[in-house]
Motif scaffolding. Structure first.
Motif, PDB file in Angstrom:
ATOM      1  N   SER A   1      30.806  -6.677  22.021  1.00  0.00           N
ATOM      2  CA  SER A   1      32.217  -6.539  21.392  1.00  0.00           C
ATOM      3  C   SER A   1      33.073  -7.894  21.642  1.00  0.00           C
ATOM      4  O   SER A   1      32.722  -8.499  22.430  1.00  0.00           O
ATOM      5  CB  SER A   1      32.869  -5.292  21.878  1.00  0.00           C
ATOM      6  N   ALA A   2      34.148  -7.971  20.831  1.00  0.00           N
ATOM      7  CA  ALA A   2      34.834  -9.141  21.148  1.00  0.00           C
ATOM      8  C   ALA A   2      36.265  -8.985  20.913  1.00  0.00           C
ATOM      9  O   ALA A   2      36.754  -7.928  20.331  1.00  0.00           O
ATOM     10  CB  ALA A   2      34.365 -10.320  19.817  1.00  0.00           C
TER      11      ALA A   2
ATOM     12  N   LEU B   1      44.115  -3.080  19.588  1.00  0.00           N
ATOM     13  CA  LEU B   1      42.410  -3.129  19.174  1.00  0.00           C
ATOM     14  C   LEU B   1      42.005  -4.456  19.707  1.00  0.00           C
ATOM     15  O   LEU B   1      40.959  -4.694  19.337  1.00  0.00           O
ATOM     16  CB  LEU B   1      41.988  -2.553  18.064  1.00  0.00           C
ATOM     17  N   ASN B   2      42.992  -5.472  19.723  1.00  0.00           N
ATOM     18  CA  ASN B   2      42.479  -6.757  20.051  1.00  0.00           C
ATOM     19  C   ASN B   2      41.791  -6.863  21.512  1.00  0.00           C
ATOM     20  O   ASN B   2      41.127  -7.854  21.768  1.00  0.00           O
ATOM     21  CB  ASN B   2      43.448  -7.847  19.706  1.00  0.00           C
ATOM     22  N   TYR B   3      41.788  -5.883  22.118  1.00  0.00           N
ATOM     23  CA  TYR B   3      41.675  -5.682  23.541  1.00  0.00           C
ATOM     24  C   TYR B   3      40.275  -4.806  23.339  1.00  0.00           C
ATOM     25  O   TYR B   3      40.096  -3.918  24.233  1.00  0.00           O
ATOM     26  CB  TYR B   3      42.347  -5.059  24.555  1.00  0.00           C
ATOM     27  N   GLN B   4      39.383  -5.353  22.528  1.00  0.00           N
ATOM     28  CA  GLN B   4      38.202  -4.219  22.359  1.00  0.00           C
ATOM     29  C   GLN B   4      37.270  -4.256  23.524  1.00  0.00           C
ATOM     30  O   GLN B   4      37.016  -3.381  23.884  1.00  0.00           O
ATOM     31  CB  GLN B   4      37.305  -4.912  21.057  1.00  0.00           C
ATOM     32  N   VAL B   5      36.847  -5.232  24.226  1.00  0.00           N
ATOM     33  CA  VAL B   5      36.144  -5.280  25.392  1.00  0.00           C
ATOM     34  C   VAL B   5      36.663  -4.497  26.339  1.00  0.00           C
ATOM     35  O   VAL B   5      35.979  -3.681  27.095  1.00  0.00           O
ATOM     36  CB  VAL B   5      35.794  -6.886  26.048  1.00  0.00           C
TER      37      VAL B   5
ATOM     38  N   GLY C   1      28.942 -15.863  34.590  1.00  0.00           N
ATOM     39  CA  GLY C   1      28.046 -16.434  33.285  1.00  0.00           C
ATOM     40  C   GLY C   1      28.019 -15.332  32.333  1.00  0.00           C
ATOM     41  O   GLY C   1      27.002 -15.510  31.527  1.00  0.00           O
ATOM     42  N   VAL C   2      28.530 -14.267  32.399  1.00  0.00           N
ATOM     43  CA  VAL C   2      28.526 -13.277  30.842  1.00  0.00           C
ATOM     44  C   VAL C   2      29.386 -13.737  29.898  1.00  0.00           C
ATOM     45  O   VAL C   2      30.616 -14.177  30.236  1.00  0.00           O
ATOM     46  CB  VAL C   2      29.123 -11.910  31.620  1.00  0.00           C
ATOM     47  N   PRO C   3      28.868 -14.041  28.749  1.00  0.00           N
ATOM     48  CA  PRO C   3      29.489 -14.218  27.492  1.00  0.00           C
ATOM     49  C   PRO C   3      30.949 -13.324  27.257  1.00  0.00           C
ATOM     50  O   PRO C   3      30.635 -12.191  27.132  1.00  0.00           O
ATOM     51  CB  PRO C   3      28.455 -14.415  26.340  1.00  0.00           C
ATOM     52  N   TYR C   4      32.038 -14.054  27.012  1.00  0.00           N
ATOM     53  CA  TYR C   4      33.264 -13.054  26.947  1.00  0.00           C
ATOM     54  C   TYR C   4      33.693 -13.805  25.516  1.00  0.00           C
ATOM     55  O   TYR C   4      34.471 -14.758  25.483  1.00  0.00           O
ATOM     56  CB  TYR C   4      34.304 -13.014  27.870  1.00  0.00           C
TER      57      TYR C   4
ATOM     58  N   LEU D   1      40.271 -13.842  11.805  1.00  0.00           N
ATOM     59  CA  LEU D   1      39.557 -14.414  10.657  1.00  0.00           C
ATOM     60  C   LEU D   1      38.417 -15.315  10.673  1.00  0.00           C
ATOM     61  O   LEU D   1      37.605 -14.999  10.014  1.00  0.00           O
ATOM     62  CB  LEU D   1      40.844 -15.372  10.099  1.00  0.00           C
ATOM     63  N   LYS D   2      38.227 -15.734  12.051  1.00  0.00           N
ATOM     64  CA  LYS D   2      36.981 -16.322  12.395  1.00  0.00           C
ATOM     65  C   LYS D   2      35.930 -15.078  12.523  1.00  0.00           C
ATOM     66  O   LYS D   2      34.724 -15.201  11.981  1.00  0.00           O
ATOM     67  CB  LYS D   2      37.094 -17.149  13.538  1.00  0.00           C
ATOM     68  N   ARG D   3      36.257 -14.067  13.048  1.00  0.00           N
ATOM     69  CA  ARG D   3      35.423 -12.680  13.164  1.00  0.00           C
ATOM     70  C   ARG D   3      35.083 -12.243  11.740  1.00  0.00           C
ATOM     71  O   ARG D   3      34.099 -11.570  11.537  1.00  0.00           O
ATOM     72  CB  ARG D   3      36.048 -11.850  14.086  1.00  0.00           C
ATOM     73  N   ALA D   4      36.131 -12.189  10.978  1.00  0.00           N
ATOM     74  CA  ALA D   4      36.078 -11.805   9.475  1.00  0.00           C
ATOM     75  C   ALA D   4      34.874 -12.550   8.831  1.00  0.00           C
ATOM     76  O   ALA D   4      33.962 -11.911   8.154  1.00  0.00           O
ATOM     77  CB  ALA D   4      37.254 -11.620   8.836  1.00  0.00           C
ATOM     78  N   LEU D   5      34.840 -13.818   9.145  1.00  0.00           N
ATOM     79  CA  LEU D   5      33.935 -14.734   8.356  1.00  0.00           C
ATOM     80  C   LEU D   5      32.353 -14.456   8.841  1.00  0.00           C
ATOM     81  O   LEU D   5      31.318 -14.250   8.290  1.00  0.00           O
ATOM     82  CB  LEU D   5      34.288 -16.107   8.416  1.00  0.00           C
ATOM     83  N   ASP D   6      32.382 -14.400  10.359  1.00  0.00           N
ATOM     84  CA  ASP D   6      31.072 -13.783  10.992  1.00  0.00           C
ATOM     85  C   ASP D   6      30.703 -12.589  10.454  1.00  0.00           C
ATOM     86  O   ASP D   6      29.369 -12.281  10.152  1.00  0.00           O
ATOM     87  CB  ASP D   6      31.452 -13.853  12.481  1.00  0.00           C
ATOM     88  N   LEU D   7      31.558 -11.459  10.088  1.00  0.00           N
ATOM     89  CA  LEU D   7      31.168 -10.078   9.450  1.00  0.00           C
ATOM     90  C   LEU D   7      30.558 -10.433   8.123  1.00  0.00           C
ATOM     91  O   LEU D   7      29.419  -9.738   7.863  1.00  0.00           O
ATOM     92  CB  LEU D   7      32.480  -9.469   9.721  1.00  0.00           C
TER      93      LEU D   7
END
Length: 169
Positions: A76-77, A93-97, A125-128, A134-140
């Motif tokens: 999650s991001a 919900l911007n705190y999804q992690v 070293g865990v990706p967060y 809008l960047k996440r929307a483009l990824d989606l």
């Protein structure tokens, strides 16, 4: 059906007593409000669960195990965090992690936990992932059209004691 009947039949019905135009305006307003609410919910919820930088898993794991908590972070991001207005507009919900780590935690507690979790992930070293919506929307969109896909978590990295084998039906 009950929601539809209440929202789009019973609720606007009294406005028919005023005029047909009032009834029509109420019906249009309710429909537009429903569309905007659903679009906002989709944008806020789906975008922080999909992306080429997030993992998907083949097998289930035990709840509240080390694997469970790791998966919550890498699948999650988050969006921008820490500003009360931004947090409110995102419905926290911007705190999804953090929400995935502790679903019963209060929304205000996510604000306090977020920098601690981000620092803990950096230390180990865990990706967060924390990016603009809008960047996440483009990824989606890239995932939806098949241009990219979510990462498959390598089974070799799974912690065997935490994995739950599927039961045969």
């Amino acid at each position: 059906a009950p929601f539809f009947v209440f929202r789009f039949v019973l609720l606007p019905l009294p406005f028919l007593c005023i005029s047909r135009a009032a009834y029509t305006n109420v019906l249009i307003s309710l429909a537009l409000a429903e569309l905007l609410t659903n679009a906002h919910s989709f944008l806020i919820i789906v975008t922080n669960h999909a992306g080429y930088d997030l993992y998907r898993f083949e097998k289930h794991c035990k709840p509240r195990s080390a694997t469970f908590y790791l998966r919550q972070v890498i699948s999650s991001a988050n969006f921008a965090c820490g500003d009360d207005i931004t947090d409110f507009l995102h419905g926290f919900l911007n705190y999804q992690v953090e929400h995935h780590l502790w679903p019963d935690l209060s929304m205000r507690s996510y604000q306090k936990a977020q920098p601690l979790i981000q620092a803990l992930c950096a230390e180990h070293g865990v990706p967060y992932i924390k990016e603009p919506v809008l960047k996440r929307a483009l990824d989606l969109v890239d995932i939806m059209v098949g241009k990219k896909s979510m990462r498959k978590y390598p089974s070799a990295y799974e912690h065997a004691p935490d994995i739950v084998e599927a039961e045969a039906h």
